[in-house]
Motif scaffolding. Structure first.
Motif, PDB file in Angstrom:
ATOM      1  N   ASN A 199       0.843  -1.194   0.000  1.00 21.75           N
ATOM      2  CA  ASN A 199       0.000   0.000   0.000  1.00 21.75           C
ATOM      3  C   ASN A 199       0.884   1.252   0.000  1.00 21.75           C
ATOM      4  O   ASN A 199       1.897   1.297   0.695  1.00 21.75           O
ATOM      5  CB  ASN A 199      -0.898  -0.036   1.251  1.00 21.75           C
ATOM      6  CG  ASN A 199      -2.005   0.972   1.181  1.00 21.75           C
ATOM      7  OD1 ASN A 199      -2.573   1.202   0.115  1.00 21.75           O
ATOM      8  ND2 ASN A 199      -2.311   1.585   2.319  1.00 21.75           N
ATOM      9  N   ASN A 200       0.520   2.235  -0.780  1.00 20.14           N
ATOM     10  CA  ASN A 200       1.309   3.491  -0.882  1.00 20.14           C
ATOM     11  C   ASN A 200       2.736   3.246  -1.367  1.00 20.14           C
ATOM     12  O   ASN A 200       3.665   3.932  -0.946  1.00 20.14           O
ATOM     13  CB  ASN A 200       1.386   4.215   0.474  1.00 20.14           C
ATOM     14  CG  ASN A 200       0.040   4.714   0.911  1.00 20.14           C
ATOM     15  OD1 ASN A 200      -0.815   5.038   0.072  1.00 20.14           O
ATOM     16  ND2 ASN A 200      -0.178   4.742   2.203  1.00 20.14           N
ATOM     17  N   TYR A 201       2.911   2.254  -2.254  1.00 19.85           N
ATOM     18  CA  TYR A 201       4.280   1.894  -2.646  1.00 19.85           C
ATOM     19  C   TYR A 201       5.028   3.061  -3.269  1.00 19.85           C
ATOM     20  O   TYR A 201       6.237   3.194  -3.107  1.00 19.85           O
ATOM     21  CB  TYR A 201       4.263   0.692  -3.602  1.00 19.85           C
ATOM     22  CG  TYR A 201       3.759   1.033  -4.991  1.00 19.85           C
ATOM     23  CD1 TYR A 201       2.400   0.992  -5.269  1.00 19.85           C
ATOM     24  CD2 TYR A 201       4.634   1.412  -6.003  1.00 19.85           C
ATOM     25  CE1 TYR A 201       1.925   1.325  -6.533  1.00 19.85           C
ATOM     26  CE2 TYR A 201       4.154   1.741  -7.267  1.00 19.85           C
ATOM     27  CZ  TYR A 201       2.804   1.699  -7.522  1.00 19.85           C
ATOM     28  OH  TYR A 201       2.334   2.038  -8.750  1.00 19.85           O
ATOM     29  N   SER A 202       4.317   3.944  -3.991  1.00 14.57           N
ATOM     30  CA  SER A 202       5.062   5.003  -4.680  1.00 14.57           C
ATOM     31  C   SER A 202       5.676   5.988  -3.690  1.00 14.57           C
ATOM     32  O   SER A 202       6.756   6.512  -3.918  1.00 14.57           O
ATOM     33  CB  SER A 202       4.169   5.720  -5.691  1.00 14.57           C
ATOM     34  OG  SER A 202       3.017   6.183  -5.049  1.00 14.57           O
ATOM     35  N   GLU A 203       4.976   6.190  -2.563  1.00 18.78           N
ATOM     36  CA  GLU A 203       5.555   7.066  -1.537  1.00 18.78           C
ATOM     37  C   GLU A 203       6.662   6.356  -0.762  1.00 18.78           C
ATOM     38  O   GLU A 203       7.617   6.979  -0.302  1.00 18.78           O
ATOM     39  CB  GLU A 203       4.482   7.514  -0.542  1.00 18.78           C
ATOM     40  CG  GLU A 203       3.530   8.535  -1.125  1.00 18.78           C
ATOM     41  CD  GLU A 203       2.189   8.551  -0.404  1.00 18.78           C
ATOM     42  OE1 GLU A 203       2.173   8.473   0.838  1.00 18.78           O
ATOM     43  OE2 GLU A 203       1.162   8.631  -1.102  1.00 18.78           O
ATOM     44  N   LEU A 204       6.505   5.040  -0.600  1.00 20.74           N
ATOM     45  CA  LEU A 204       7.490   4.300   0.192  1.00 20.74           C
ATOM     46  C   LEU A 204       8.761   3.992  -0.593  1.00 20.74           C
ATOM     47  O   LEU A 204       9.836   3.839  -0.003  1.00 20.74           O
ATOM     48  CB  LEU A 204       6.874   2.978   0.691  1.00 20.74           C
ATOM     49  CG  LEU A 204       5.732   3.120   1.694  1.00 20.74           C
ATOM     50  CD1 LEU A 204       5.218   1.734   2.098  1.00 20.74           C
ATOM     51  CD2 LEU A 204       6.177   3.878   2.940  1.00 20.74           C
TER      52      LEU A 204
END
Ligand code: ZN
Length: 270
Positions: A199-204
């Motif tokens: 989840n939220n991989y692009s931010e992580l």
């Protein structure tokens, strides 16, 4: 039911009885038809079946074993089918069915049921697998997968979408949660169009890239074995991509919905 002696209509009554079962004398409360005139008792076949179950429930209680009712209730609280429980407890589904109907489980099987039903985290751990998010561990685990697979999972490309890396992490976390009661990274997962994904991989992603695997809590032997199994099961990117798209826990979710760790019991590929 009528009395065979005097033809009187018999009453259905709860009576107190003792019986010896497996060498133990237990008191239980069967229902019996009782003639109000002569006092004779009788049982219909249906009554005999429920009374038998009451006796075995009384025995299980006296022996400190889970009763059939307790098994069914605890299983339903977790939202599990009988197959789910069998898989987590590592027992046969036919056995689960029998125990829920009143058959008496062995002490060893009772312990397996208790571990499955009670000794693992429930709802509060649904989204993070029972540990805080560790970017260092995510990086450590991706590197371990890369070593074993002999290819890079985490690239420096700006357009890297963690398409395969996200799926290796998904299986690592879910299988670990199912088998050890705890995920590996604390990440949460979402059902995205191209499969299960962090989840939220692009931010992580930039944070994972700059994480320090040496600072992560080292992998346990059990975690290493799980990573090993996943590597063997999915040697190629296409194999993990395809398998993840066959997972009901992904297929049944609307796009963007989170996949709870409790779904790990329903994984098909591992
Ligand atoms: Zn009678």
């Amino acid at each position: 039911m009528r009395c065979p002696h005097d033809g009187r209509e018999m009453d259905l009554r709860k009576v107190r009885r003792t019986a010896t079962i497996r060498g133990r004398t237990v008191t239980y409360l069967p229902n019996r038809y009782v003639c109000p005139k002569c006092g004779i008792e009788a049982e219909s076949p249906e009554l005999a079946a429920t009374n038998q179950k009451r006796l075995s429930e009384a025995y299980k209680k006296a022996e400190g074993l889970l009763t059939a009712v307790q098994i069914v209730e605890a299983r339903r609280r977790r939202g599990w089918t009988q197959e789910d429980l069998a898989r987590v407890a590592r027992v046969g589904v036919a056995s689960v069915k029998r125990w829920e109907l009143g058959s008496i489980q062995s002490k060893a099987n009772d312990e397996a049921l208790r571990r499955a039903l009670f000794d693992r985290p429930t709802d509060e751990h649904a989204w993070n697998g029972g540990r805080p998010l560790s970017l260092d561990r995510m990086r450590l685990i991706l590197e371990r997968f890369s070593q074993k697979l002999r290819r890079r999972l985490l690239t420096t490309r700006s357009k890297d979408k963690l398409l395969y890396a996200g799926k290796y992490l998904f299986y690592a976390d879910m299988v670990a949660f199912r088998e050890t009661g705890r995920g590996m990274t604390g990440a949460s997962y979402a059902a995205l169009p191209h499969g299960p994904q962090v989840n939220n991989y692009s931010e992580l992603l930039p944070l994972i890239r700059s994480a320090k695997p040496n600072a992560a809590e080292p992998l346990t032997d059990e975690e290493e074995r799980i990573i090993d199994r996943i590597t063997k099961r999915f040697p190629s990117n296409s194999s993990i991509y395809e398998a993840s798209h066959l997972e009901p826990v992904w297929r049944e979710k609307p796009t963007g919905a989170l996949i709870p760790y409790s779904d790990s019991v329903r994984l098909k590929a591992l």
